[in-house]
Every structure is written in structure tokens, then in C-alpha cells.
Design an enzyme around this catalytic site. Structure first.
Site, PDB file in Angstrom:
ATOM      1  N   GLU A 285       0.837  -1.197   0.000  1.00  0.00           N
ATOM      2  CA  GLU A 285       0.000   0.000   0.000  1.00  0.00           C
ATOM      3  C   GLU A 285       0.878   1.255   0.000  1.00  0.00           C
ATOM      4  OE1 GLU A 285      -3.819   1.556   2.665  1.00  0.00           O
ATOM      5  OE2 GLU A 285      -2.222   0.422   3.649  1.00  0.00           O
TER       6      GLU A 285
ATOM      7  N   LYS B  69      -9.884   0.875  -2.435  1.00  0.00           N
ATOM      8  CA  LYS B  69     -10.059   0.377  -1.070  1.00  0.00           C
ATOM      9  C   LYS B  69     -11.457   0.709  -0.546  1.00  0.00           C
ATOM     10  CE  LYS B  69      -7.704   0.682   3.439  1.00  0.00           C
ATOM     11  NZ  LYS B  69      -6.612   1.386   4.142  1.00  0.00           N
TER      12      LYS B  69
ATOM     13  N   CYS C 277      -5.119  -3.541   2.822  1.00  0.00           N
ATOM     14  CA  CYS C 277      -4.848  -3.276   4.240  1.00  0.00           C
ATOM     15  C   CYS C 277      -6.053  -3.483   5.160  1.00  0.00           C
ATOM     16  CB  CYS C 277      -4.261  -1.873   4.399  1.00  0.00           C
ATOM     17  SG  CYS C 277      -3.345  -1.637   5.946  1.00  0.00           S
TER      18      CYS C 277
END
Length: 265
Positions: free
Chosen positions: A40, A110, A151
């Protein structure tokens, strides 16, 4: 299928970060990796007031990793970057995947944003500067259906179940900048859980070490098989870890312990 996770320590110097990333991709390709995965915010992890100008999925960031994929002849998952967002205040946290010709195959924004308050340790509101994505993404990577995440998504098992069941994913990718105070207790546990419960390979590339301002990432990038066994793990430094994914073993596990087929909800 041989895969590599590339572990970096990105700072506020974008040019340097990209140079390091390219060096790790070179190493992955030299080791025979068919797919290399970066973490990321691979290009920048520094103070918000010096953040590079957000770009589209055809900007300089994309061009850099497209060129790397083409020159090395491998699949490249370019971690994530700040994509131009829906308004002036917010970007998207976006992953890009390139094939060995350098073509952009897919992108993923995301979905789950890291808004947390841990007394005395961290106060972080990702949603102040990042807009959430709203689509799950499964891509064909080297002929294998592969589910994408980033993440904090890791804490939401319903996302991965959708990728595995509706998307028929056999590999799950997790680029991350996981904080050290949660990473030491939760990172490996959650990754192995996602592998076991979805009977998928999990390929997780993380940031490592200290970043500005006052942020330390856990690292321990790893590759996990569908039984939950850690096949490869990076040491606590910048570098790569490599493993071979045995898709026949995945099929065997799903046949002998058919938990996906046995689910009732």
C-alpha cells in the site's frame, strides 16, 4: 505459479521510493516470479502536506509500473497509490494490476477506511482524506482468478467470502501499511484466517519500519497457502519473499475439506 511479495519502507521522497520498488521487481523477476506484489502507498508514505498531486489510473504512477511490467515480462500488482478522488478534499486508495505486456488489467479502490482511536497509541481518520470504493474486484492473473483488497479490508471477512464465492477467487492479494501496534498481534492471524476460511492462497505485501510523521509499519510480508501454512515471510527489512503456489494442492484441500461447498449461510 511463482509469486513474490516486495517489502519496502516508503518515505516522502517519491522518486527514491519508486527506484527501490523497481529494484525489488527486478529481483523478483530474476528469481522467476510470474507475479510480484508491492505494498500500500508504495510511492509515498509521508506527511500529507507534501503529498504528490493525485493522478488518474493513466498517470505517471501507472506509466512507471506499466513500463516495469513490460520490461520484466511479469505481472505487477503495484500496491496502491493516491488516485484522483471525487472531490478536492479526498483521493481514492487504489491498486493497479499490469500484465506482462504492460497493459492495465484492472484497478481496485479500497472499500474499508482506517478510522480508529486507540488511546495513547494512535488516532487516525483515513476517511478525512480518502473516499471509499464500492466495488469488489476479481481479476484473471496468469489465468488464475485473484481477489483484490487493501490493508484495513483484511478485518472484514465478508469481503473475502464474496471474492472467493461469487468471484471464484483462488488467490487473495493484500497490499498493506499495517501499523506495528496492531500488526504484531493481528497481521498474521488475520491473513491465515482469510486463507483458511476461504481456502485460497493469500499474498500479502507490507510496508516496514518508521515513516514520517510518527508512523511505524509492521512488515512481515508473507505468502500463505489454503491450509493456513506460511510458505514464505520477509524478514524485518526491505526485500522480497518468494513462494510457489501449487494450485493442485488448493483443489485437493477444497475436495477433502469442502467447507466452501458445505456453507449454509
Amino acid at each position: 505459479m511463482r509469486v513474490a511479495v516486495c517489502q519496502v519502507n516508503s518515505q516522502a521522497d517519491r522518486d527514491h521510493n519508486l527506484k527501490v520498488a523497481r529494484g525489488l521487481l527486478d529481483r523478483a523477476a530474476s528469481a522467476g516470479a510470474e507475479l510480484a506484489v508491492l505494498p500500500e502507498y508504495v510511492d509515498y508514505l509521508g506527511a500529507g502536506d507534501t503529498l504528490p498531486e493525485p493522478e488518474g489510473v493513466d498517470g505517471e504512477f501507472a506509466q512507471f509500473f506499466s513500463t516495469a511490467a513490460r520490461e520484466l515480462g511479469i505481472w505487477v500488482h503495484a500496491g496502491s497509490f493516491h488516485e484522483s478522488g471525487p472531490d478536492e478534499r479526498r483521493t481514492y486508495n487504489t491498486s493497479l494490476v499490469f500484465d506482462p505486456r504492460g497493459e492495465l488489467v484492472t484497478s481496485y479502490r479500497k472499500i474499508h477506511l482506517y478510522d480508529v482511536e486507540i488511546a495513547g497509541r494512535v488516532s487516525y481518520q483515513e476517511s478525512r482524506s480518502v473516499a471509499p470504493g464500492d466495488e469488489t474486484v476479481v481479476a484473471e492473473i496468469a489465468g488464475v482468478r485473484t481477489g483484490l483488497s487493501i490493508c484495513y479490508d483484511l478485518r472484514f471477512p465478508e469481503l473475502y467470502r464474496r471474492l472467493a464465492v461469487e468471484g471464484q477467487a483462488r488467490i487473495l492479494i493484500v497490499p498493506a501499511a499495517f501499523m506495528v501496534h496492531t500488526g504484531r498481534d493481528h497481521w498474521e492471524v488475520l491473513l491465515r484466517a482469510r486463507a483458511i476460511e476461504n481456502q485460497c492462497y493469500v499474498v500479502a505485501a507490507g510496508q516496514i519500519g518508521d515513516h514520517n510523521p510518527s508512523r511505524t509499519c509492521f512488515g512481515r510480508s508473507m505468502i500463505i497457502d489454503p491450509w493456513g501454512t506460511v510458505l514464505a515471510q520477509a524478514p524485518d527489512t526491505v526485500g522480497i519473499a518468494i513462494a510457489d503456489l501449487d494450485l493442485a494442492r488448493l483443489d485437493q484441500i477444497r475436495t477433502e475439506l469442502p467447507s466452501l461447498a458445505n456453507r449454509r449461510l
